[in-house]
Design an enzyme around this catalytic site. Structure first.
Site, PDB file in Angstrom:
ATOM      1  CG  HIS I  22      -1.790   1.170   1.361  1.00  0.00           C
ATOM      2  ND1 HIS I  22      -2.383   1.548   2.546  1.00  0.00           N
ATOM      3  CD2 HIS I  22      -2.187   2.071   0.442  1.00  0.00           C
ATOM      4  CE1 HIS I  22      -3.105   2.633   2.347  1.00  0.00           C
ATOM      5  NE2 HIS I  22      -3.007   2.972   1.077  1.00  0.00           N
ATOM      6  CG  ASP I  66      -3.439   4.661  -1.904  1.00  0.00           C
ATOM      7  OD1 ASP I  66      -4.401   4.262  -1.217  1.00  0.00           O
ATOM      8  OD2 ASP I  66      -2.418   5.156  -1.411  1.00  0.00           O
ATOM      9  CE1 TYR I 116      12.377  13.390 -16.210  1.00  0.00           C
ATOM     10  CE2 TYR I 116      13.153  15.647 -16.021  1.00  0.00           C
ATOM     11  CZ  TYR I 116      12.760  14.579 -16.806  1.00  0.00           C
ATOM     12  OH  TYR I 116      12.750  14.702 -18.162  1.00  0.00           O
TER      13      TYR I 116
END
Lengths: 146, 146, 146, 146, 146, 146, 146, 146, 146, 146
Positions: I22, I66, I116
């Site tokens: 998770h 999620d 990034y």
């Protein structure tokens, strides 16, 4: 470096000598011996720049020669017809005599190609910078009694 | 062993010296220098049983000292108040003079704890068996012009 | 790079040549030789983009050819019936003559499939970018006398 | 070797160039650059014996320069006061012009110590045998459009 | 990704194809081929989710088939009595014809269990997600002439 | 096992003690010390089932304590308010007195959490089966004079 | 250390004993047994400085001897003509009797060179510091019934 | 954990099952099977504490049994004369019937020592904590048709 | 390949997705993303030659997004002033809607340089051959409820 | 498997528990905990398919909880506002009471994000298949007194 142990024995060489048990063999090879290729299945320890006599003397301070066999130390036999002289063998015998009461009597010879075959099965091979010829030595470790 | 190359230079040491570039540094450490702990981020090469002078002489045959800095070779400075003598430094300077026209002029000193810090950043550290004190040497490689 | 050593010799190649002992063999393979599969049990060194002649010349500057055998250098024999020309062999022989007084006389041939079998047992194989055909070379190292 | 791909590109170099993405950088270092120490966190590829120009030309055949920045190719700036000439730069610019329409306009300079810092963060460093001075090149890869 | 090279060729696959020499073989295996167990002594490259035809086409753009043998490409022969159809073989032959002037003539068959034995000795095995049956391909690399 | 060297020193422990230089430290940890987690950056040597005294005695036979510092051997200080007794410390001091003329005078204490911090920076940690409490020992190696 | 488990059992030894299944064998070797060379294909666990009896007793607390064979525990047979006494065997038999109802009846002998051959095929070899002669023990694990 | 996939399948087990191809075999070993020694050349996956039935059921949800052979699932045959009962086999057959229409008909037996030999050649061995006897299962993977 | 699992998911990718818990994140990178350099501390999985949409669809079949955060899926925001179009985003949103009832509402954007930074901390990065621009996707795994 | 040790403890888990010293911590993570990413600097042990209670019970049979701190066992605190119930906590407390006389009194809570930070510093993390929420447990090992 350690107290009372010849400083020519590197940490790794000391470890290997300690790991060896009764009847294991180690080759102290001269500078032209093909140590890395012969030692593919063995542990190869580099001692470049050193001669065989000082290593032999140091090693015999910490390991006994095997008393269960007649010839626990062996040299590579001179090839038939080869006129070469091997004065370093006398030095070796003097060194052995310092550490083993049998002296030169426990030093044998192994025919050249048989020596190679035996070397491949040794526990370790030490690559030195010894420039003398026919200067390879094979030692068989004995029982350590503290 | 190779033709024309000092046999004290092991295959691995030769490789390391060849890998080094302009301004990389290598330490030739005496027998009591904590080479393995200082060299955790470096390459550590064991030359147990050898003195520093013969290694220094051999190494300077194959790498030039850096001419871009005044002191491409450094010794560990004697601690203030320490009455010890360092005659081996004279030997070092004679060896340098054989290989670099600047001679002793290109040899400097680094304070002890600064030397440790610099050693940790060297490309490689050679662990010798040198028993003289304050006998560590740090070399900075110069430009190779074939 | 090192002083006085051909810069085509990489650090790893230098290390391997130095590790080799008397009678160990190294193959300088042309660009189409299956170097990686033949060299599964050997050390494979990549020299992509280089020709065999410059490597041969550089290697013979640091290792001697074996004087205990008649043909310490061997080429892969042209297959029967194959009309191909191998002018590069003349170049090889000129290079050998610079380094070994026996010259072309010490250069032999090995039948193609035997060459493969021998290559598998070599200590190392160098993979070059040589585009000439039948351009593989196998060298047997001799005794180094400093 | 592969069809249509310069044979100076080794299998590993080809892999590395292929792995690089938009904005990744690669250094083609001259023979005296400390490639191994600068490249501790990078991939170091040995191309001993080769000059930078032939590698630059081969590499630009397979990777584009970044068009998102003005200077995707950088040279190491000459130190102030250093009278050295850098004729190899002209060669580099001709090679770039063959592969990128911006030509010499996309070639910049980086101050020496800044160059070192940037090199440490590059994806890969190629160690060549280039003997010219100030001959290091840093390339930034662009977007590949098949 | 690289300019002019099919993007289905991963960096590792490109490296492997480049490493292969004359006569080395590579298997492009279908999705049910036991690639990992057959390839214990080989290099296994995962290309999950791809079909064999697109890989075959891409690979033949960078490696030539061996011209020294009649059948440099081989398929797994259908088991006697098996009524299965293998339409994908026609696709393969069309692809080969694009890259080798011999076309379908250079495609052979190998009996199933012999194919397994040969696969174990290949230099590399590519594991694809090809769902067609009897869809495995074995390629033998030829001489690259730049 | 080796002649004249306590057999409780394993090959690996001997190697580590030999690698250590002047000022390097080693911890002989009791059975409940978190040796593996504290020693993540150190070398951890297992001596399960052994007590600290026999190891201390054996180790001091091969390495000298540092004479450059007043307290080359340190114990973990009892936490304020902890009524625990540490009779093993007397044993330790007797052992030290056998090997170093300074005897108990060269044994110091380090506060518990500081001890943990120092342990993390040691060269090696020996994990024993010592059941006494506050039984950890930290040794600093001195100069070996052969 | 763990609750209720002999502390002489190191973490690694515990892991190995737990990994062993029905019929797997482990050798508890005396201090002169060539454990490292015999154990090249086995797992070698160092228990330097310990005797065999305390290890035997600890191991038999966690693994059962095999009840499928008559002699799940074997000693190295005394060589014919060798007058040596082996009082340690009585100790071993008392220990076995504590853990296996068969007692001494389940202890057999293996001729010396056969013992070496069997040892090479064992799952693990424990290297102890036992100084008694003919003191090697080979155990065969039985079925664990929780 | 993944959606729709039995959580008893660890990431590594899932990977191994996915890597397996047509005809590869996997052993689900009971708690006393010598999984680690039999699996020296295989992949050993630990599932300590689990029974074989839940693993068998989970595995058959993701891999098909081989339809090219009559007995793609094999049990270890009871030794002649052994009166042991193997009720767990009925459970196994019920599980198989849920996943393969052939049901118990596709379950065979392999003689005990032959089973060991086959296990050594399996692609993977799963070490469970199954306490039932003769509870080992060997599965042969079939063709996956998406 | 496994029953009921998209065959584009390689064994290693399946393992990585299963290992993730998770809140762990995975990046599906387009063909020009610097996946290897950004992923130095992550697991990099090569899916050369595949587009992002088919991977996204396959991955969402086995992991949930999620639900504890509003935007469990993020795209790289177009740079200000860049006129580029990103039609592939619509495809992504359709795919998400198939697997998560929130549909496009759970898809967010992250500014390029922030993307990034986040990518460097992801658990894994998948390198695809996707040729569309601004086509990178970052997924955050949710709770698996079997 | 070992006599008297719960068979759910794998060889590796047993080794890790044995390696841990006083104050080292281990996390028993539920099936959705990001065990692999949190455990990058720890040892991660897979126990897929098992619940936390059976592991907790087995582990407390072999390691004591730390008596030097008030709360040697900690649970992840429920987030403020989260209405979730955690009945598994009662099970945990019953298990603890079986092994530690302090019972539930020695069980504490750690705020969620602080729990993550602590988990990253644990010696090991066990990845289970526990499906209950807020079911993670962190244990601190105490002193083992044999």
């Amino acid at each position: 470096m350690l107290k009372g142990i010849p400083k020519i024995l590197s940490p790794e060489l000391l470890k290997v000598l300690c790991e060896m048990g009764h009847s294991d063999r180690i080759v102290i090879a001269d500078g032209n011996f093909p140590a890395e290729s012969m030692g593919k299945d063995a542990i190869v320890i580099r001692c470049d720049g050193h001669g065989v006599p000082e290593l032999l003397d140091a090693i015999l301070q910490v390991i006994p020669l095997d008393t269960y066999v007649d010839k626990p130390m062996n040299l590579m036999e001179v090839m038939p017809g080869d006129p070469v002289k091997t004065p370093i063998w006398d030095t070796y015998k003097e060194i052995v005599a310092k550490h083993d009461e049998r002296g030169a009597a426990c030093v044998g010879n192994i025919e050249r190609f048989q020596f190679y075959e035996e070397a491949k099965k040794a526990y370790a091979i030490i690559a030195t910078g010894e420039s003398a010829v026919y200067a390879n030595v094979m030692l068989q470790k004995g029982v350590v009694i503290n």
